[in-house]
Design a protein around this motif. Sequence first.
Motif, PDB file in Angstrom:
ATOM      1  N   GLY A  37      71.365  88.317  15.543  1.00 18.91           N
ATOM      2  CA  GLY A  37      70.417  87.685  16.448  1.00 18.91           C
ATOM      3  C   GLY A  37      69.170  87.119  15.800  1.00 18.91           C
ATOM      4  O   GLY A  37      68.163  86.886  16.493  1.00 18.91           O
ATOM      5  N   PHE A  38      69.203  86.847  14.489  1.00 18.87           N
ATOM      6  CA  PHE A  38      68.032  86.265  13.827  1.00 18.87           C
ATOM      7  C   PHE A  38      67.923  84.779  14.143  1.00 18.87           C
ATOM      8  O   PHE A  38      68.924  84.096  14.377  1.00 18.87           O
ATOM      9  N   LYS A  39      66.712  84.286  14.142  1.00 16.67           N
ATOM     10  CA  LYS A  39      66.463  82.877  14.411  1.00 16.67           C
ATOM     11  C   LYS A  39      66.958  82.009  13.267  1.00 16.67           C
ATOM     12  O   LYS A  39      67.480  80.910  13.487  1.00 16.67           O
ATOM     13  N   GLY A  40      66.749  82.491  12.037  1.00 15.00           N
ATOM     14  CA  GLY A  40      67.113  81.665  10.891  1.00 15.00           C
ATOM     15  C   GLY A  40      67.394  82.468   9.641  1.00 15.00           C
ATOM     16  O   GLY A  40      67.251  83.696   9.605  1.00 15.00           O
ATOM     17  N   LEU A  41      67.792  81.742   8.606  1.00 17.48           N
ATOM     18  CA  LEU A  41      68.128  82.323   7.309  1.00 17.48           C
ATOM     19  C   LEU A  41      67.424  81.518   6.234  1.00 17.48           C
ATOM     20  O   LEU A  41      67.490  80.280   6.216  1.00 17.48           O
ATOM     21  N   ILE A  42      66.766  82.210   5.327  1.00 24.63           N
ATOM     22  CA  ILE A  42      66.099  81.578   4.184  1.00 24.63           C
ATOM     23  C   ILE A  42      66.871  81.959   2.934  1.00 24.63           C
ATOM     24  O   ILE A  42      67.070  83.150   2.659  1.00 24.63           O
ATOM     25  N   LEU A  43      67.297  80.963   2.166  1.00 26.45           N
ATOM     26  CA  LEU A  43      68.082  81.221   0.957  1.00 26.45           C
ATOM     27  C   LEU A  43      67.954  80.038   0.013  1.00 26.45           C
ATOM     28  O   LEU A  43      67.343  79.018   0.365  1.00 26.45           O
ATOM     29  N   PRO A  44      68.502  80.117  -1.205  1.00 29.26           N
ATOM     30  CA  PRO A  44      68.372  79.009  -2.162  1.00 29.26           C
ATOM     31  C   PRO A  44      68.982  77.713  -1.642  1.00 29.26           C
ATOM     32  O   PRO A  44      69.966  77.724  -0.893  1.00 29.26           O
ATOM     33  N   ALA A  45      68.403  76.593  -2.055  1.00 24.50           N
ATOM     34  CA  ALA A  45      68.864  75.286  -1.594  1.00 24.50           C
ATOM     35  C   ALA A  45      70.321  75.042  -1.956  1.00 24.50           C
ATOM     36  O   ALA A  45      71.044  74.354  -1.225  1.00 24.50           O
ATOM     37  N   ALA A  46      70.789  75.595  -3.082  1.00 21.56           N
ATOM     38  CA  ALA A  46      72.168  75.384  -3.515  1.00 21.56           C
ATOM     39  C   ALA A  46      73.172  75.998  -2.551  1.00 21.56           C
ATOM     40  O   ALA A  46      74.345  75.619  -2.554  1.00 21.56           O
ATOM     41  N   ASN A  47      72.750  76.939  -1.726  1.00 24.22           N
ATOM     42  CA  ASN A  47      73.642  77.595  -0.763  1.00 24.22           C
ATOM     43  C   ASN A  47      73.461  77.087   0.662  1.00 24.22           C
ATOM     44  O   ASN A  47      74.147  77.545   1.577  1.00 24.22           O
ATOM     45  N   ALA A  48      72.546  76.150   0.858  1.00 21.28           N
ATOM     46  CA  ALA A  48      72.157  75.775   2.216  1.00 21.28           C
ATOM     47  C   ALA A  48      73.298  75.138   3.000  1.00 21.28           C
ATOM     48  O   ALA A  48      73.525  75.477   4.161  1.00 21.28           O
ATOM     49  N   ASP A  49      74.025  74.198   2.389  1.00 18.47           N
ATOM     50  CA  ASP A  49      75.110  73.519   3.108  1.00 18.47           C
ATOM     51  C   ASP A  49      76.188  74.508   3.536  1.00 18.47           C
ATOM     52  O   ASP A  49      76.723  74.423   4.650  1.00 18.47           O
ATOM     53  N   PRO A  68      65.397  72.527   8.951  1.00 17.91           N
ATOM     54  CA  PRO A  68      66.650  73.236   8.694  1.00 17.91           C
ATOM     55  C   PRO A  68      67.745  72.292   8.224  1.00 17.91           C
ATOM     56  O   PRO A  68      67.767  71.112   8.574  1.00 17.91           O
ATOM     57  N   THR A  69      68.648  72.822   7.428  1.00 15.92           N
ATOM     58  CA  THR A  69      69.779  72.053   6.914  1.00 15.92           C
ATOM     59  C   THR A  69      70.829  71.881   8.011  1.00 15.92           C
ATOM     60  O   THR A  69      71.124  72.815   8.755  1.00 15.92           O
ATOM     61  N   THR A  70      71.382  70.691   8.108  1.00 16.04           N
ATOM     62  CA  THR A  70      72.447  70.436   9.079  1.00 16.04           C
ATOM     63  C   THR A  70      73.692  69.948   8.347  1.00 16.04           C
ATOM     64  O   THR A  70      73.592  69.231   7.344  1.00 16.04           O
ATOM     65  N   VAL A  71      74.846  70.339   8.850  1.00 15.93           N
ATOM     66  CA  VAL A  71      76.124  69.950   8.248  1.00 15.93           C
ATOM     67  C   VAL A  71      77.045  69.458   9.355  1.00 15.93           C
ATOM     68  O   VAL A  71      77.192  70.124  10.395  1.00 15.93           O
ATOM     69  N   ASP A  72      77.658  68.307   9.157  1.00 15.31           N
ATOM     70  CA  ASP A  72      78.619  67.756  10.114  1.00 15.31           C
ATOM     71  C   ASP A  72      80.011  68.262   9.729  1.00 15.31           C
ATOM     72  O   ASP A  72      80.699  67.660   8.901  1.00 15.31           O
ATOM     73  N   THR A  73      80.403  69.370  10.333  1.00 15.80           N
ATOM     74  CA  THR A  73      81.684  69.992   9.991  1.00 15.80           C
ATOM     75  C   THR A  73      82.852  69.071  10.287  1.00 15.80           C
ATOM     76  O   THR A  73      83.796  68.968   9.502  1.00 15.80           O
ATOM     77  N   GLN A  74      82.811  68.384  11.420  1.00 13.28           N
ATOM     78  CA  GLN A  74      83.903  67.489  11.792  1.00 13.28           C
ATOM     79  C   GLN A  74      84.075  66.382  10.768  1.00 13.28           C
ATOM     80  O   GLN A  74      85.199  66.001  10.410  1.00 13.28           O
ATOM     81  N   SER A  75      82.964  65.853  10.275  1.00 13.38           N
ATOM     82  CA  SER A  75      83.023  64.788   9.276  1.00 13.38           C
ATOM     83  C   SER A  75      83.656  65.293   7.982  1.00 13.38           C
ATOM     84  O   SER A  75      84.419  64.576   7.327  1.00 13.38           O
ATOM     85  N   ILE A  76      83.338  66.530   7.612  1.00  9.93           N
ATOM     86  CA  ILE A  76      83.924  67.108   6.406  1.00  9.93           C
ATOM     87  C   ILE A  76      85.442  67.198   6.550  1.00  9.93           C
ATOM     88  O   ILE A  76      86.194  66.847   5.634  1.00  9.93           O
ATOM     89  N   PHE A  77      85.908  67.646   7.708  1.00 11.29           N
ATOM     90  CA  PHE A  77      87.350  67.738   7.942  1.00 11.29           C
ATOM     91  C   PHE A  77      88.010  66.366   7.871  1.00 11.29           C
ATOM     92  O   PHE A  77      89.087  66.210   7.303  1.00 11.29           O
ATOM     93  N   GLU A  78      87.362  65.370   8.455  1.00 12.13           N
ATOM     94  CA  GLU A  78      87.972  64.048   8.523  1.00 12.13           C
ATOM     95  C   GLU A  78      88.041  63.370   7.163  1.00 12.13           C
ATOM     96  O   GLU A  78      88.998  62.652   6.865  1.00 12.13           O
ATOM     97  N   THR A  79      87.061  63.609   6.310  1.00 10.54           N
ATOM     98  CA  THR A  79      87.001  62.891   5.034  1.00 10.54           C
ATOM     99  C   THR A  79      87.668  63.627   3.884  1.00 10.54           C
ATOM    100  O   THR A  79      88.069  63.003   2.904  1.00 10.54           O
ATOM    101  N   LEU A  80      87.809  64.942   4.007  1.00 11.76           N
ATOM    102  CA  LEU A  80      88.310  65.712   2.866  1.00 11.76           C
ATOM    103  C   LEU A  80      89.620  66.437   3.122  1.00 11.76           C
ATOM    104  O   LEU A  80      90.085  67.183   2.267  1.00 11.76           O
ATOM    105  N   ALA A  81      90.241  66.237   4.274  1.00 12.55           N
ATOM    106  CA  ALA A  81      91.433  67.014   4.604  1.00 12.55           C
ATOM    107  C   ALA A  81      92.572  66.770   3.624  1.00 12.55           C
ATOM    108  O   ALA A  81      93.231  67.703   3.165  1.00 12.55           O
TER     109      ALA A  81
END
Length: 526
Positions: free
Chosen positions: A131-143, A182-195
Amino acid sequence: MLIKINSASPVGIDAVPVTIEVHAVPGFDFTLVGLPDASVKESHERILAALTVNGMENLRRSFTINMAPADIKKEGASFDLPLAIGMLAGAEKVKTKNLEHYMIMGELSLDGSLQPIRGALPIALCARQEGFKGLILPAANADEAAVVEGLDVYGLNNLMEVVHFLNGEPKDELNPEETFAPTTVDTQSIFETLAFPSDLDFADVRGQFKVRRAVEIAAAGGHNMLMIGPPGAGKSMIAKRIPSILPPLTLEEALETTKIHSIAGLTAKKKGANTALIVQRPFRSPHHTITDVALVGGGQNPHPGEISLAHNGVLFLDELPEYKRSALEVMRQPLEDRHITVARTKETVDYPASFMLVAAMNPCPCGHYGENNPAHPCTCTPAQIHRYMSKISGPLLDRIDIQCEIESVPYEQLRDAAPGESSAVMRARVLKARAVQNERFKHSRLVHCNAMMSSKMVRTYCALDDECDKLLEFSMSRLGLSARAYDRILKVARTIADIEGAPEIKKNHLLEAISYRSLDRSTWAG
């Protein structure tokens, strides 16, 4: 003054919350308790160096830090950042009002920059669950962490950025307009381009129609497969193209696969670039010198092995008899149960291991036994051939559904043959068969393809008429097959029927399935 920082510790392929309690009083002492390992204890030196480089070395506090719960061993340098923030909060350098809303993880360099950590995805899932609002971690792990919906993920570059964020200050003092987002990732786009980005295609394979058929059946039902043939016949070439005809990963499978690779430290790459989500089925091909632990997982600090890294994908073992017999034998239980439990004195972890085993081997040490080629006569004695083949135990071979021989391709086919069917054409048939299986097993969370059927399911979905029953009885008696082979023949026959769109298993389906279990190893020994 008592400060609490929220963090997490990976256990297996999941993570459990860890609360870092910091008690600060005037003085210059440092005590760390709560079952930290050596790398966590060393964090004090890294933190002091990072604070000094950033001009915050004079904290003038004695710190007693407890990592709760104390019965879970804390491992790795990923606790550097939450420990440092706890110390700074105890010294009133960081405001405490925002600490309860965020989980914090990260490894510190001596200059205060943040290095990537293992297990970012499991930690993000844990943060959302708690139930935390957010996560803080290194930029290399953000995506990677941002794949988790409903959680604000902030990938930061160094300790000072974390301090500015928690204090509500601008990201850069020289640029007050730049704020934290906050970092955002388009999961659907990843599936469509890298499947299906692979350049490997079955159109490159000349001839080998029988083996291509066997591969298609194996892919359609998720069956284990063994190819036996001379060097240069195309065994490795065919195996590497199998992922190109497998169904795409579902989101659930992609998350589970990414969690395993994240725990193994394979998702966060050097120089800050990372893979947000694994959307292609893994293809793992370990060298035959691999150890038992590296293959199935374990070690003093348990970690996933190759069979878990191949989860939801393919594990390719080339030159199968060259692997240590002990390494091969430890795969028998995971092949059956589709998971591996690693038990150690202080810890027991469970790793998923639902993979498609594809193995390749020569028929003898020189590789030319049974090949009708005067230019390459077999030079092995019967004793050498028998000893070579005996490296593959009967119980392991029994767990391989499809066993087929592969022959060398004649020069004329290499030169003149038209390209074979493409992976796209083969994959269309595989997807059609998998769609039938998805409907068949739609009420089961654990079974997704025919190879995963339990014995009870086999009796339900692989019923035979009298003619087929007598045929199978005769074949098993003649070939000396086991009860396990009985189930596996029926599973393969069910897959062949699915490819053809047949609701019932017919005689031709059963005959083809039996043909993939009819290799007689005694003939290889002369």
